[in-house]
Design a protein around this motif. Structure first.
Motif: not given
Length: 75
Positions: A61-75
């Motif tokens: 879950s921690v890594y999923l949250d980080q991946l979601k933030e990375l994707e949000k930052d990309e857009k």
């Protein structure tokens, strides 16, 4: 409360710097970072029943949250 303060101590180095702070400082490029997060998500999800149970689900879950933030930052 800042998400960084919610992370367990095993995400910090000997100096107390959070693992994810190193990533934000440019340790890995975006593609590498995305792959790292995905790999850890898969690792923890595939082993949780045989190894650490809920603890591994929390780590995924921690890594999923980080991946979601990375994707949000990309857009």
């Amino acid at each position: 409360m800042d998400k960084a303060t919610l992370r367990p101590s095993y995400y910090k180095d000997k100096r107390g710097k959070d693992l994810f702070s190193h990533f934000k400082d440019g340790l890995l490029n975006r593609e590498q970072l995305s792959g790292f997060y995905l790999g850890n998500i898969m690792k923890y999800l595939t082993r949780y029943r045989e190894k650490n149970g809920v603890e591994d689900l929390e780590k995924a879950s921690v890594y999923l949250d980080q991946l979601k933030e990375l994707e949000k930052d990309e857009k």
